[in-house]
Design a protein around this motif. Structure first.
Motif, PDB file in Angstrom:
ATOM      1  N   SER A  37       0.843  -1.199   0.000  1.00 45.48           N
ATOM      2  CA  SER A  37       0.000   0.000   0.000  1.00 45.48           C
ATOM      3  C   SER A  37       0.872   1.240   0.000  1.00 45.48           C
ATOM      4  CB  SER A  37      -0.926   0.014   1.219  1.00 45.48           C
ATOM      5  OG  SER A  37      -1.844  -1.066   1.160  1.00 45.48           O
ATOM      6  N   CYS A  38       0.815   1.976  -1.074  1.00 45.26           N
ATOM      7  CA  CYS A  38       1.607   3.200  -1.179  1.00 45.26           C
ATOM      8  C   CYS A  38       0.901   4.318  -0.428  1.00 45.26           C
ATOM      9  CB  CYS A  38       1.786   3.585  -2.648  1.00 45.26           C
ATOM     10  SG  CYS A  38       2.952   4.941  -2.918  1.00 45.26           S
ATOM     11  N   PRO A  39       1.625   5.219   0.222  1.00 44.17           N
ATOM     12  CA  PRO A  39       0.998   6.371   0.872  1.00 44.17           C
ATOM     13  C   PRO A  39       0.089   7.122  -0.087  1.00 44.17           C
ATOM     14  CG  PRO A  39       3.305   6.233   1.475  1.00 44.17           C
ATOM     15  CD  PRO A  39       3.083   5.188   0.425  1.00 44.17           C
ATOM     16  N   ASN A  40      -0.966   7.717   0.443  1.00 43.52           N
ATOM     17  CA  ASN A  40      -1.989   8.355  -0.385  1.00 43.52           C
ATOM     18  C   ASN A  40      -1.480   9.567  -1.154  1.00 43.52           C
ATOM     19  OD1 ASN A  40      -4.022   6.554   0.341  1.00 43.52           O
ATOM     20  ND2 ASN A  40      -4.472   7.690   2.220  1.00 43.52           N
ATOM     21  N   GLN A  41      -0.504  10.275  -0.567  1.00 41.62           N
ATOM     22  CA  GLN A  41      -0.119  11.529  -1.189  1.00 41.62           C
ATOM     23  C   GLN A  41       0.841  11.316  -2.359  1.00 41.62           C
ATOM     24  OE1 GLN A  41       1.514  10.474   1.454  1.00 41.62           O
ATOM     25  NE2 GLN A  41       3.640  10.772   0.894  1.00 41.62           N
ATOM     26  N   MET A  42       0.814  12.217  -3.316  1.00 38.38           N
ATOM     27  CA  MET A  42       1.756  12.269  -4.422  1.00 38.38           C
ATOM     28  C   MET A  42       1.787  13.711  -4.917  1.00 38.38           C
ATOM     29  SD  MET A  42      -0.579  10.388  -7.319  1.00 38.38           S
ATOM     30  CE  MET A  42       0.022  11.297  -8.727  1.00 38.38           C
ATOM     31  N   CYS A  43       2.899  14.124  -5.489  1.00 31.02           N
ATOM     32  CA  CYS A  43       2.997  15.516  -5.926  1.00 31.02           C
ATOM     33  C   CYS A  43       3.244  15.602  -7.424  1.00 31.02           C
ATOM     34  CB  CYS A  43       4.104  16.243  -5.165  1.00 31.02           C
ATOM     35  SG  CYS A  43       5.793  15.720  -5.584  1.00 31.02           S
ATOM     36  N   ASN A  44       2.961  16.763  -7.978  1.00 31.41           N
ATOM     37  CA  ASN A  44       3.158  17.033  -9.398  1.00 31.41           C
ATOM     38  C   ASN A  44       4.289  18.024  -9.624  1.00 31.41           C
ATOM     39  OD1 ASN A  44       0.915  15.428 -10.397  1.00 31.41           O
ATOM     40  ND2 ASN A  44      -0.411  16.963  -9.439  1.00 31.41           N
ATOM     41  N   CYS A  45       5.173  18.125  -8.647  1.00 34.20           N
ATOM     42  CA  CYS A  45       6.259  19.102  -8.720  1.00 34.20           C
ATOM     43  C   CYS A  45       7.208  18.765  -9.874  1.00 34.20           C
ATOM     44  CB  CYS A  45       7.043  19.131  -7.410  1.00 34.20           C
ATOM     45  SG  CYS A  45       6.035  19.505  -5.952  1.00 34.20           S
ATOM     46  N   THR A  46       7.628  19.769 -10.584  1.00 32.09           N
ATOM     47  CA  THR A  46       8.604  19.598 -11.657  1.00 32.09           C
ATOM     48  C   THR A  46       9.945  20.235 -11.295  1.00 32.09           C
ATOM     49  OG1 THR A  46       7.779  21.607 -12.735  1.00 32.09           O
ATOM     50  CG2 THR A  46       6.842  19.490 -13.450  1.00 32.09           C
ATOM     51  N   LEU A  48      11.868  21.987  -7.428  1.00 31.63           N
ATOM     52  CA  LEU A  48      12.041  21.644  -6.027  1.00 31.63           C
ATOM     53  C   LEU A  48      10.692  21.497  -5.337  1.00 31.63           C
ATOM     54  CD1 LEU A  48      15.005  23.946  -4.926  1.00 31.63           C
ATOM     55  CD2 LEU A  48      15.075  21.508  -5.457  1.00 31.63           C
ATOM     56  N   CYS A  49      10.607  20.518  -4.462  1.00 29.89           N
ATOM     57  CA  CYS A  49       9.381  20.315  -3.694  1.00 29.89           C
ATOM     58  C   CYS A  49       9.393  21.239  -2.491  1.00 29.89           C
ATOM     59  CB  CYS A  49       9.264  18.861  -3.250  1.00 29.89           C
ATOM     60  SG  CYS A  49       8.992  17.719  -4.613  1.00 29.89           S
ATOM     61  N   GLN A  50       8.447  22.159  -2.461  1.00 27.24           N
ATOM     62  CA  GLN A  50       8.389  23.133  -1.382  1.00 27.24           C
ATOM     63  C   GLN A  50       6.952  23.267  -0.896  1.00 27.24           C
ATOM     64  OE1 GLN A  50       9.987  26.644  -3.245  1.00 27.24           O
ATOM     65  NE2 GLN A  50      12.104  26.057  -2.832  1.00 27.24           N
ATOM     66  N   THR A  51       6.808  23.602   0.369  1.00 22.66           N
ATOM     67  CA  THR A  51       5.487  23.884   0.898  1.00 22.66           C
ATOM     68  C   THR A  51       5.117  25.332   0.558  1.00 22.66           C
ATOM     69  OG1 THR A  51       4.139  23.840   2.906  1.00 22.66           O
ATOM     70  CG2 THR A  51       6.410  24.563   3.167  1.00 22.66           C
ATOM     71  N   PRO A  52       3.869  25.642   0.188  1.00 25.09           N
ATOM     72  CA  PRO A  52       2.699  24.763   0.197  1.00 25.09           C
ATOM     73  C   PRO A  52       2.391  24.105  -1.147  1.00 25.09           C
ATOM     74  CG  PRO A  52       1.978  26.996  -0.091  1.00 25.09           C
ATOM     75  CD  PRO A  52       3.484  27.055  -0.038  1.00 25.09           C
ATOM     76  N   SER A  53       3.243  24.308  -2.177  1.00 24.25           N
ATOM     77  CA  SER A  53       2.915  23.807  -3.508  1.00 24.25           C
ATOM     78  C   SER A  53       3.040  22.294  -3.616  1.00 24.25           C
ATOM     79  CB  SER A  53       3.804  24.478  -4.549  1.00 24.25           C
ATOM     80  OG  SER A  53       5.168  24.231  -4.273  1.00 24.25           O
ATOM     81  N   CYS A  54       3.928  21.685  -2.835  1.00 24.30           N
ATOM     82  CA  CYS A  54       4.143  20.238  -2.905  1.00 24.30           C
ATOM     83  C   CYS A  54       3.072  19.516  -2.086  1.00 24.30           C
ATOM     84  CB  CYS A  54       5.528  19.867  -2.390  1.00 24.30           C
ATOM     85  SG  CYS A  54       5.830  18.082  -2.316  1.00 24.30           S
ATOM     86  N   GLU A  55       2.307  18.636  -2.740  1.00 20.46           N
ATOM     87  CA  GLU A  55       1.249  17.916  -2.048  1.00 20.46           C
ATOM     88  C   GLU A  55       1.792  16.998  -0.950  1.00 20.46           C
ATOM     89  OE1 GLU A  55       1.568  18.285  -5.219  1.00 20.46           O
ATOM     90  OE2 GLU A  55      -0.327  18.622  -6.265  1.00 20.46           O
ATOM     91  N   CYS A  56       2.951  16.403  -1.179  1.00 19.18           N
ATOM     92  CA  CYS A  56       3.537  15.492  -0.187  1.00 19.18           C
ATOM     93  C   CYS A  56       3.868  16.231   1.106  1.00 19.18           C
ATOM     94  CB  CYS A  56       4.789  14.834  -0.748  1.00 19.18           C
ATOM     95  SG  CYS A  56       4.494  13.725  -2.130  1.00 19.18           S
ATOM     96  N   ILE A  57       4.533  17.368   0.952  1.00 20.52           N
ATOM     97  CA  ILE A  57       4.932  18.135   2.130  1.00 20.52           C
ATOM     98  C   ILE A  57       3.711  18.774   2.785  1.00 20.52           C
ATOM     99  CG2 ILE A  57       6.286  20.117   2.920  1.00 20.52           C
ATOM    100  CD1 ILE A  57       8.303  19.498   0.739  1.00 20.52           C
ATOM    101  N   SER A  58       2.762  19.239   1.975  1.00 23.37           N
ATOM    102  CA  SER A  58       1.568  19.876   2.526  1.00 23.37           C
ATOM    103  C   SER A  58       0.694  18.896   3.289  1.00 23.37           C
ATOM    104  CB  SER A  58       0.758  20.524   1.404  1.00 23.37           C
ATOM    105  OG  SER A  58       1.491  21.551   0.773  1.00 23.37           O
ATOM    106  N   THR A  59       0.740  17.610   2.916  1.00 22.11           N
ATOM    107  CA  THR A  59      -0.077  16.600   3.592  1.00 22.11           C
ATOM    108  C   THR A  59       0.270  16.503   5.069  1.00 22.11           C
ATOM    109  OG1 THR A  59      -0.377  15.295   1.587  1.00 22.11           O
ATOM    110  CG2 THR A  59      -0.644  14.142   3.679  1.00 22.11           C
ATOM    111  N   VAL A  60       1.568  16.551   5.369  1.00 22.70           N
ATOM    112  CA  VAL A  60       1.994  16.474   6.771  1.00 22.70           C
ATOM    113  C   VAL A  60       2.163  17.862   7.386  1.00 22.70           C
ATOM    114  CG1 VAL A  60       3.056  14.207   6.566  1.00 22.70           C
ATOM    115  CG2 VAL A  60       4.404  16.231   6.009  1.00 22.70           C
ATOM    116  N   GLY A  61       2.261  18.893   6.544  1.00 13.51           N
ATOM    117  CA  GLY A  61       2.288  20.258   7.048  1.00 13.51           C
ATOM    118  C   GLY A  61       3.655  20.805   7.399  1.00 13.51           C
ATOM    119  N   TYR A  62       4.716  20.107   7.038  1.00  9.20           N
ATOM    120  CA  TYR A  62       6.063  20.583   7.386  1.00  9.20           C
ATOM    121  C   TYR A  62       7.085  19.903   6.479  1.00  9.20           C
ATOM    122  CZ  TYR A  62       5.313  16.291  10.041  1.00  9.20           C
ATOM    123  OH  TYR A  62       4.961  15.015  10.408  1.00  9.20           O
TER     124      TYR A  62
END
Length: 253
Positions: A37-46, A48-62
């Motif tokens: 079972s893969c974690p629910n979150q995934m991002c569409n970043c092309t 650097l993954c940064q908050t709040p644009s990255c869904e993965c990082i935004s899911t946990v909030g940090y």
């Protein structure tokens, strides 16, 4: 050697009986539903993954790591970007890239230990403790059969629920199995999830480590040392605050 889609390392092993695997594989009692079972979150970043644009990082909030790839806090639920994400190289992919360079397996007064040939800074990832994913019943059976084993048990508490992960690197494992206990460790184990609900046991530096220094962690778990129960196995860490005996079944069987 077991193949997987993660980065392989090039370390040699001194134990010819060890079956090498760079990451965890299922063993007796492994919950295959959680493993697959893969974690629910995934991002569409092309980029650097940064908050709040990255869904993965935004899911946990940090952010899990700073801009230099160092762990920010061990007291958080850690998700890295996974195979479903569009990003390929970002600061939220650390553990999945494999162990750091410059590690060395050498003989010592405890048999063998893992050492570093380069300086390691506090918060940097060292390697993973990999092996067979088993359950507590199988761990108890193996601990009663084998005089020496490398079974690691880690408990996580989420909203009043207990999640237990058991990894055995006695027969199948990686360089993490050579890390010894110390009553004054320079590393700690942190559960990190990547492409599965079952965490990887990631080893991070909790202080600056100098070249030629031995990599160690506390078998009883960081922060639990005053309450640990000691076994009859003598501790050889040689630290100033040595408890003289290893912990009993609080981290390792």
């Amino acid at each position: 050697m077991f193949s997987n889609n993660q980065s392989e390392d090039n370390y040699d092993h001194i134990d010819d009986s060890l079956i090498y695997s760079s990451t965890n594989i299922p063993g007796p009692g492994c919950n295959m539903n959680d493993l697959n079972s893969c974690p629910n979150q995934m991002c569409n970043c092309t980029n650097l993954c940064q908050t709040p644009s990255c869904e993965c990082i935004s899911t946990v909030g940090y952010n899990n790591y700073d801009n230099f790839g160092k762990l920010i806090s061990s007291n958080r639920f850690i998700y890295e970007c996974n195979d479903l994400c569009k990003c390929t190289s970002c600061q939220n992919r650390i553990v999945q890239l494999g162990p750091r360079i410059g590690l060395r397996i050498s003989q010592c007064n405890k048999g063998y230990g893992l050492y570093t040939d380069i300086n390691i800074e506090r918060g940097q990832f060292v390697c993973e403790y990999a092996g067979e994913i088993i359950d507590l019943t199988e761990a108890e059976r193996r601990s009663n059969v084998d005089h020496e084993n490398y079974i690691f048990v880690i408990n996580e508490h989420f909203s009043g629920n207990l999640t237990t992960t058991v990894i055995d690197s006695t027969i199948i494992g990686n360089i993490g199995r050579y890390i010894n206990h110390s009553c004054e460790p320079n590393c700690m184990i942190v559960p990190v999830r990547v492409d599965s609900l079952i965490p990887r046991l990631a080893i991070f530096a909790i202080k600056d480590i100098q070249c030629n220094e031995e990599i160690t962690y506390h078998y009883g778990g960081e922060g639990s040392r005053p309450q640990i129960h000691l076994s009859e196995v003598k501790c050889l860490c040689g630290s100033f605050s040595c408890n003289r005996f290893l912990p009993r079944k609080t981290g390792l069987f």
